[in-house]
Design an enzyme around this catalytic site. Structure first.
Site, PDB file in Angstrom:
ATOM      1  CG  ASP A   3       0.672  -1.113   7.815  1.00  0.00           C
ATOM      2  OD1 ASP A   3       1.560  -1.932   8.102  1.00  0.00           O
ATOM      3  OD2 ASP A   3       0.874   0.108   7.743  1.00  0.00           O
TER       4      ASP A   3
ATOM      5  CG  HIS B 146      -0.381   0.117   2.528  1.00  0.00           C
ATOM      6  ND1 HIS B 146       0.444  -0.844   3.078  1.00  0.00           N
ATOM      7  CD2 HIS B 146      -0.470   1.101   3.470  1.00  0.00           C
ATOM      8  CE1 HIS B 146       0.815  -0.460   4.297  1.00  0.00           C
ATOM      9  NE2 HIS B 146       0.293   0.724   4.561  1.00  0.00           N
TER      10      HIS B 146
ATOM     11  CG  ASP C 236       4.923   3.340   7.450  1.00  0.00           C
ATOM     12  OD1 ASP C 236       4.008   3.689   6.681  1.00  0.00           O
ATOM     13  OD2 ASP C 236       4.739   2.530   8.386  1.00  0.00           O
ATOM     14  CG  HIS C 237       4.201   0.104   4.441  1.00  0.00           C
ATOM     15  ND1 HIS C 237       4.121  -1.222   4.783  1.00  0.00           N
ATOM     16  CD2 HIS C 237       3.788   0.799   5.532  1.00  0.00           C
ATOM     17  CE1 HIS C 237       3.661  -1.328   6.028  1.00  0.00           C
ATOM     18  NE2 HIS C 237       3.445  -0.111   6.495  1.00  0.00           N
TER      19      HIS C 237
ATOM     20  CG  HIS D 181       4.147  -1.520  11.507  1.00  0.00           C
ATOM     21  ND1 HIS D 181       4.927  -0.391  11.674  1.00  0.00           N
ATOM     22  CD2 HIS D 181       3.380  -1.290  10.421  1.00  0.00           C
ATOM     23  CE1 HIS D 181       4.629   0.491  10.732  1.00  0.00           C
ATOM     24  NE2 HIS D 181       3.684  -0.038   9.964  1.00  0.00           N
TER      25      HIS D 181
ATOM     26  CG  HIS E 111       0.058   4.410   4.633  1.00  0.00           C
ATOM     27  ND1 HIS E 111      -0.685   3.652   5.500  1.00  0.00           N
ATOM     28  CD2 HIS E 111      -0.784   5.361   4.141  1.00  0.00           C
ATOM     29  CE1 HIS E 111      -1.926   4.116   5.538  1.00  0.00           C
ATOM     30  NE2 HIS E 111      -2.011   5.146   4.727  1.00  0.00           N
TER      31      HIS E 111
ATOM     32  CG  HIS F 262      -4.006   0.217   6.618  1.00  0.00           C
ATOM     33  ND1 HIS F 262      -3.971   0.792   7.859  1.00  0.00           N
ATOM     34  CD2 HIS F 262      -2.834   0.548   6.006  1.00  0.00           C
ATOM     35  CE1 HIS F 262      -2.817   1.445   8.003  1.00  0.00           C
ATOM     36  NE2 HIS F 262      -2.119   1.326   6.894  1.00  0.00           N
TER      37      HIS F 262
END
Ligand code: ZN
Length: 254
Positions: free
Chosen positions: A128, A53, A57-58, A166, A55, A111
């Site tokens: 996530d 996805h 942080d990915h 995570h 985001h 998400h």
């Protein structure tokens, strides 16, 4: 023989790295540097990037990685994934021939609006959406969508290895105990996972079987979970989705 190595990024992200002696593929590289360091140290060629996805942080490291190591980038059609070369959706496959891997793409919105998972070789990379003993927040989707997405993942074989994005497990177990204080599998899991964390080791991968036994978000048909959801709501949840929505909201406030 493919090995799966967790590279750590930021506070609690894992960049899952699939490798053999010469090649590597990475899942959700939020940061390029840990991957660049690893590829250099191990003398590996980057052969694919899989994104679940959009985001940062990915996918924050994707552009820098492909600049240094041109490689196909798989990611959900309909989300802004940097350097995306292979937009995918449900029914598509990600084929990494150098590693002999073939993953089915599962659509698991909730998400984010077009979140995907990669499933194959008894492994699930689910970003996530499903966490160890928890699930992602509903940023762009509805409880109905997320509940259906989790049900899709829960239907995979029990021995499927679950690689999520995570290290949230111990905090998630804390909440799961509030929902299901009498769940013995949960108490055993807490001990085992606390031991791993004390050694600074990942609690992942989990398995679908373990999640079905301990993750409250996959247990919305269990009487104890329904009862806790009703207590939180001060009313009776009449569908599993309402049970799910109640405990998801409760977790946000926990
Ligand atoms: Zn996310």
């Amino acid at each position: 023989m493919v090995e799966v190595v967790p590279l750590r990024a930021f506070k609690d992200n894992y960049i899952w790295t699939l490798r053999d002696a010469r090649h590597a593929a990475v899942v959700d590289p939020g940061d390029a540097q840990p991957v660049l360091d690893y590829l250099a140290r191990e003398r590996l060629a980057l052969v694919a990037i899989l994104a679940t996805h959009h985001h940062p942080d990915h996918v924050g490291g994707v552009a820098a990685l492909t600049a240094a190591h041109p490689a196909p980038v798989y990611g959900p059609r309909g989300e802004p994934i940097p350097a995306l070369t292979h937009p995918v959706g449900g029914g598509d496959h990600a084929v990494i021939s150098e590693l002999g891997l073939r993953f089915a793409v599962l659509e698991i919105p909730g998400h984010t609006r077009a979140h995907v998972a990669y499933y194959g070789e008894k492994m699930l990379f689910c970003g996530d959406t499903l966490f160890a003993c928890g699930c992602g927040r509903l940023f762009e989707g509805t409880p109905e969508q997320m509940y259906a997405s989790l049900a899709k993942l829960a239907a995979l074989p029990d021995d499927t290895l679950v690689y999520c994005g995570h290290e949230y497990t111990l905090a998630n177990i804390g909440f799961a105990k509030a929902v299901e204080p009498e769940n013995r599998a949960l108490a055993e899991r807490e001990q085992a996972d606390a031991d791993l964390r004390a050694l600074n080791r990942p609690t992942l991968p989990s398995t679908i079987g373990r999640e079905k036994a301990t993750n409250p978000f996959l247990r919305c048909l269990e009487p104890a979970v329904i009862e806790s959801a009703n207590k939180y709501l001060g009313a009776r949840a009449s569908t599993p989705t309402q049970v799910f929505a109640a405990i998801r909201k409760w977790k946000n406030e926990f």
